[in-house]
Scaffold this active site. Structure first.
Site, PDB file in Angstrom:
ATOM      1  N   ASP A  11      15.588  14.340  21.420  1.00  0.00           N
ATOM      2  CA  ASP A  11      14.205  14.362  20.940  1.00  0.00           C
ATOM      3  C   ASP A  11      13.299  13.486  21.791  1.00  0.00           C
ATOM      4  OD1 ASP A  11      14.787  16.079  18.875  1.00  0.00           O
ATOM      5  OD2 ASP A  11      15.108  14.487  17.403  1.00  0.00           O
TER       6      ASP A  11
ATOM      7  N   LEU B  43       0.831  -1.205   0.000  1.00  0.00           N
ATOM      8  CA  LEU B  43       0.000   0.000   0.000  1.00  0.00           C
ATOM      9  C   LEU B  43       0.865   1.254   0.000  1.00  0.00           C
ATOM     10  CD1 LEU B  43      -2.803   1.256   0.122  1.00  0.00           C
ATOM     11  CD2 LEU B  43      -2.652   1.171   2.616  1.00  0.00           C
ATOM     12  N   LYS B  44       1.904   1.266   0.783  1.00  0.00           N
ATOM     13  CA  LYS B  44       2.809   2.421   0.824  1.00  0.00           C
ATOM     14  C   LYS B  44       3.328   2.751  -0.570  1.00  0.00           C
ATOM     15  CE  LYS B  44       7.548   3.541   2.206  1.00  0.00           C
ATOM     16  NZ  LYS B  44       7.376   4.928   2.678  1.00  0.00           N
TER      17      LYS B  44
ATOM     18  N   GLY C 256      16.781  18.391  12.558  1.00  0.00           N
ATOM     19  CA  GLY C 256      17.838  17.385  12.592  1.00  0.00           C
ATOM     20  C   GLY C 256      18.164  16.731  11.277  1.00  0.00           C
ATOM     21  N   SER C 257      17.187  16.097  10.654  1.00  0.00           N
ATOM     22  CA  SER C 257      17.482  15.309   9.462  1.00  0.00           C
ATOM     23  C   SER C 257      17.266  16.116   8.190  1.00  0.00           C
ATOM     24  CB  SER C 257      16.607  14.057   9.423  1.00  0.00           C
ATOM     25  OG  SER C 257      15.234  14.408   9.439  1.00  0.00           O
TER      26      SER C 257
ATOM     27  N   HIS D 100       5.390  17.407   6.689  1.00  0.00           N
ATOM     28  CA  HIS D 100       4.736  16.206   6.190  1.00  0.00           C
ATOM     29  C   HIS D 100       3.946  16.480   4.915  1.00  0.00           C
ATOM     30  CE1 HIS D 100       5.549  15.122  10.406  1.00  0.00           C
ATOM     31  NE2 HIS D 100       5.685  13.911   9.917  1.00  0.00           N
TER      32      HIS D 100
ATOM     33  N   ASN E  25       1.075   5.148  18.340  1.00  0.00           N
ATOM     34  CA  ASN E  25       1.913   5.920  17.423  1.00  0.00           C
ATOM     35  C   ASN E  25       1.245   6.082  16.058  1.00  0.00           C
ATOM     36  OD1 ASN E  25       4.213   7.292  16.455  1.00  0.00           O
ATOM     37  ND2 ASN E  25       5.092   5.422  15.655  1.00  0.00           N
TER      38      ASN E  25
END
Length: 750
Positions: A590, A17-18, A423-424, A686, A118
């Protein structure tokens, strides 16, 4: 005895699905995406049927999120999208991710954590212009899809009470009309499903496990008295993540045909049922843990069931299996280890085995007893002594925040509104491929190190060029913010294919905490020190905090969470002190998931969570020098009600998600006179949407209307690993331009 589950994972065995959804974002081939969805649903229904499940759910599948699905089903689509001319599918994804084209420019809807998990859901917006009615067909289409394949299913739908409590409802909405339209829409759904041949519907009302007032319970009762009147099919009320103590009597007295209760996280569920449960209703007993991966101890479950043997029980899991990986069968761990694990497929098998044991299969029971008869792992006596030797001083910094603030201001001398990132930087295909080659041994250490060094140098130089005040090394050597650290700690196991959906197309592989935890060697010092050597500006050391590592892992069940998180804290503290010794003056720890395991009932917050979660974080950084600046970051949670606890973390700078929440947290920070420096995220990472300079200038100005300039840092919402290089650079360049514009305006007295 029947068996069922509230829902099944939808990512697919191999994340089909991703990849299908992400491909759709590029090629917009709706037919191909729909076919992938159909293939996955068919596979999952067959799997559940073949593994002995007697009641199979449908409509638990989603291309992105079930709250978003329900909003679209009910025509709850904000005005900018109603007139944008987008297809239904593109409107759906625009609500989740935002959309920026020549014809439409809309921001994504806010995204929040799904209770104490989550998983993240998209928050629907109900405004005065919203006309609620059943306009979608997904729930009907998927029921018919299964039926045409010869599989009878129970359609699943988020209930109206929970949907309304989790939605954003503007103040000018007529509440009476809202309730009427919701009830009428749900009645229409029940009638249409019945007309199609469905005999059951599952309505998920997870909000019943929260602390409810008498008015809340009365509102729930009002909804279902109207909805269940002459209901044309049987209705299962499904709850999970706790017990329904406030509403229990109301629930059992309403004409539900089945009631799903959580016997794992519901502390009072058994007592409530034993106080009286109607003989004419089915009890869908959630006796297997749907959120953790350990095998069930059958004898304990049988004892539980025996205490209710006079009731009509359907065996179930405590919640949807959405929160588990697909199957243990795809893992390469040793068989001796794997036999302790039960992922989604195995949970279904366990339900079938329990039913078989109840029918007299003693062999299965004895085999399960043997699994739990010995010690799975040996305790670490040295670790136990370290924990016992902790004192109050281990949890307190020697200097106060105000003292540290003055020292650090003199040391760093930042301009007004210091700028940084979380950070990333983008984890491009090339970055991922290079890490994969190194992991598989097709390139050597020297080649890999040269590649990582090149990435760091390029991005450090770029950050300096655009004028960021505090730099980051980009985390190109890291796969995931939890997995990277867990792989370097003893006592933690990792799966190969144990993907769990976090939001949309984002999947994570939660670590499995197997035994006591220790740090084996420095984990981040090498590349952080290298990055710092490339610039005179400060480079932040980037770490993941102990609470987040715990909350984003599958925890042990043989010891408490407090003991586990303190073990993690001691390991991360060693890393903090090594970074400081290496000359790193800023360290970001974090805690993105700080609020994730906060109990759903406020009365349990401190005793069951905050009284050890906040000290665990302080244990990590309490021994650093006065001049070392400690940052933390938190994202996609609601923090307004734990501001004092956040202050008690005693950090120097805290950054957090705010772009999707319209800076609402800042009002609470100001009201409670929050003193710590804060970095509200000024754009949503996002979403592929690139914010304009004017838009960012307005956002920063709005922040300064709420907080004094000397308390504010400017940064994105979160790390930028999921974004493309062009999106990242343009967004950050626009952010810096906006900051300079605001600084100049402030200098000119504007």
């Amino acid at each position: 005895m029947q068996t069922t589950i509230p829902g099944f994972p939808r990512l697919g065995e191999h994340r089909e699905l991703k990849f299908a959804v992400e491909t759709y974002f590029k090629d917009h081939d709706a037919q191909k995406l729909q076919q992938t969805g159909k293939d996955l649903r068919e596979k999952h229904w067959r799997l559940l049927q073949d593994n002995g499940l007697t009641e199979i759910p449908s409509n638990d599948f989603s291309f992105y999120d079930q709250m978003l699905d329900t909003a679209c089903l009910l025509n709850i689509i904000p005005q900018p999208l109603r007139s944008a001319g987008l297809s239904d599918l593109d409107s759906y994804f625009a609500l989740a991710r935002g959309s920026q084209t020549d014809k439409v420019d809309v921001k994504a809807r806010p995204m929040k954590k799904w209770f104490n998990t989550n998983y993240h859901y998209i928050v629907p917006l109900i405004d005065a212009e919203t006309t609620i009615h059943c306009s979608g067909t997904k729930i009907f289409d998927e029921y018919l899809e299964a039926k045409n394949s010869g599989i009878e299913t129970r359609p699943v739908l988020i209930g109206p009470f929970t949907f309304l409590r989790l939605s954003e409802i503007q103040s000018d909405v007529d509440q009476t009309k809202l309730l009427e339209s919701m009830v009428e829409s749900y009645r229409h759904i029940l009638q249409k499903l019945a007309a199609l041949g469905a005999t059951w519907i599952q309505v998920d009302e997870a909000c019943l496990v929260q602390e409810l007032s008498q008015a809340d319970v009365a509102f729930f009762k009002k909804i279902y008295q109207a909805l269940l009147k002459d209901a044309p099919l049987k209705v299962l009320l499904q709850t999970y993540f706790g017990d329904i103590r406030e509403s229990y009597q109301t629930v059992i007295n309403l004409p539900f045909d089945g009631i799903g209760l959580d016997f794992v996280e519901g502390k009072q569920t058994l007592a409530l049922v034993q106080s009286g449960f109607p003989k004419d209703k089915l009890l869908y007993a959630g006796v297997l843990n749907g959120k953790n991966i350990w095998r069930n101890a059958y004898q304990q479950t049988l004892t539980l069931l025996e205490s209710m043997n006079d009731l009509n029980i359907v065996l179930s899991t405590s919640c949807s299996l959405l929160h588990l990986p697909y199957t243990v069968a795809n893992e390469t761990l040793a068989e001796e280890t794997k036999r302790y694990f039960s992922f989604a497929v195995e949970k279904v098998i366990e339900l079938t085995q329990l039913r078989s044991i109840l029918a007299g299969n003693t062999e299965l029971l004895e085999k399960n007893k043997a699994l739990f008869s010995g010690n799975r792992c040996q305790p670490n006596q040295v670790m136990k002594e370290k924990l016992q030797q902790l004192t109050e001083n281990d949890f307190q910094r020697s200097a106060t925040y105000e003292t540290r603030k003055k020292t650090q201001h003199a040391l760093f001398g930042f301009p007004q509104l210091p700028t940084t990132t979380i950070g990333s930087f983008p984890q491009t295909k090339e970055v991922k491929q290079t890490r994969g080659k190194y992991r598989r041994g097709t390139i050597d250490q020297q080649t890999y190190d040269q590649y990582i060094a090149k990435q760091i140098i390029e991005w450090i130089n770029w950050q300096e060029d655009i004028g960021l005040d505090v730099l980051v090394h980009g985390e190109f050597e890291r796969n995931d913010m939890v997995e990277y650290f867990g792989q370097q700690l003893s006592g933690i196991l990792f799966t190969t294919n144990g993907w769990v959906q976090s939001y949309g197309t984002r999947g994570v592989k939660p670590p499995i905490i197997w035994e006591d935890i220790e740090r084996l060697q420095p984990m981040t010092v090498k590349w952080t020190r290298f990055a710092q050597a490339q610039t005179s500006k400060p480079v932040k050391g980037m770490l993941t905090g102990p609470v987040t590592i715990l909350n984003w892992s599958f925890p042990r069940e043989d010891i408490g969470l407090r003991e586990t998180v303190y073990q993690l804290a001691l390991a991360i503290r060693q890393e903090v002190l090594d970074l400081e010794a290496a000359g790193i003056q800023m360290i970001q720890i974090d805690e993105a998931a700080l609020r994730e395991k906060l109990p759903l009932r406020r009365s349990d917050w401190h005793k069951e969570y905050l009284d050890w979660a906040i000290p665990a974080f302080r244990l990590v950084h309490s021994q650093v020098k006065e001049a070392t600046q400690i940052h933390t970051h938190m994202c996609y949670s609601e923090f307004s009600d734990i501001v004092p606890e956040i202050a008690a973390m005693d950090v120097d700078v805290i950054s957090f998600e705010s772009a999707r929440s319209n800076l609402t947290l800042l009002d609470e920070l100001r009201r409670q006179q929050f003193q710590t420096a804060v970095g509200p995220g000024v754009f949503d990472i996002h979403s592929p949407r690139i914010p304009t300079v004017d838009e960012l200038t307005t956002t920063i100005t709005n922040i300064l209307d709420k907080l004094p300039a000397d308390q504010v840092w400017i940064n994105p919402d979160c790390g930028l690993k999921t974004r493309g290089v062009i999106e990242t650079k343009e967004s950050l360049e626009h952010m810096l331009q906006a900051v300079h514009r605001v600084r100049e305006g402030s200098a000119n007295g504007e």
